[in-house]
Design an enzyme around this catalytic site. Structure first.
Site: not given
Length: 283
Positions: A244-246
């Site tokens: 995930a980007k986050r």
């Protein structure tokens, strides 16, 4: 066949994006069809043009070619507004003034596929109170799931390789269709745009299987065609969690900068061979 890859320009692409894009691209090419790119950029506060350019560079580095110019969701705001107005005219949506804290504090909130469901607080407001509060308070728009599901009736969709599945949109509760800070939710925008683009096969990660219940309902309510679906395994890190980007997952741009051969990486992903520390898992 027409497939699409639809990145959000809120960060750089990682191996999970590469895997999904490759599957969508290769499915179309194997069938003599078309592969399109859509930039899901309606989150104006987080979208960046630099991420759009980086995503297209990453896809080209992997050896992918797409048909036509990339489509922008931000160019389709009128279509989302028209769909929302249509649903409102039929009494299927209502304004919601609750904050996330309000919902989290509610002891009446049941749970659905994505967590706590909205308890329906604002659904019970009178028409006069809704109008009064709309003039003064920020609000989102929610689908009255009970009414919508009853109107649509039983719904099904086809999962490639698994056959027909029964949709269960009611399990998601009164979903948000337009946020306080964005003109449309992922559910509404993606459903409308897939139809407008003529997408025949949606290829995406297994974490979105449950979302298909909602998309099937919106297709029925808005008289849109239903594509076939293929939900693939997710690329996970050493901790077993999907990338995930986050979470700061390693990006394709980093691999490019390190001199990794994009075409070779693409072929490895096609064969299910991932770099050390990564694995494929269904959600």
């Amino acid at each position: 066949m027409l497939t699409r890859f639809a990145p959000s320009p809120t960060g750089e692409l990682h191996l999970g994006h590469a895997y999904s894009a490759l599957l969508a691209h290769d499915a179309a090419r194997a069938a003599g069809g078309r592969f399109r790119i859509r930039i899901d950029d309606i989150d104006g506060g987080r979208s960046r043009e630099s991420h759009v350019a980086a995503a297209l560079a990453d896809l080209a580095w992997l050896g992918l070619a797409w048909d036509g110019a990339p489509v922008r969701q931000s160019a389709h705001l009128d279509a989302y507004a028209a769909a929302l107005a249509d649903l409102a005219a039929r009494g299927l949506v209502y304004p919601c003034f609750c904050t996330r804290a309000d919902i989290a504090a509610s002891l009446a909130a049941p749970h659905g596929p994505a967590g706590p469901l909205y308890p329906g607080t604002c659904r019970r407001l009178t028409a006069a109170e809704r109008e009064r509060r709309r003039a003064a308070e920020p609000h989102c728009w929610r689908l009255d799931m009970g009414r919508a599901a009853a109107l649509a009736g039983p719904l099904r969709w086809e999962e490639e390789g698994q056959g027909v599945r029964l949709a269960d949109p009611a399990a998601h509760g009164d979903i948000v269709l337009a946020r306080k800070d964005a003109p449309a939710s992922y559910h509404l925008a993606s459903t409308i745009d897939d139809a407008a683009m003529g997408v025949t096969h949606v290829v995406r990660g297994a974490d979105l299987i449950a979302s298909t219940d909602v998309h099937r309902l919106l297709q029925a309510l808005l008289a849109l065609p239903t594509p076939r679906y293929r939900h693939h395994a997710l690329v996970c890190g050493a901790d077993g969690r999907r990338l995930a980007k986050r979470d700061g997952a390693a990006t394709l741009a980093m691999l490019r900068e390190k001199g990794v051969d994009g075409g070779a990486l693409a072929n490895d992903l096609r064969a299910g061979r991932l770099p050390a520390g990564y694995s494929l898992r269904m959600a």
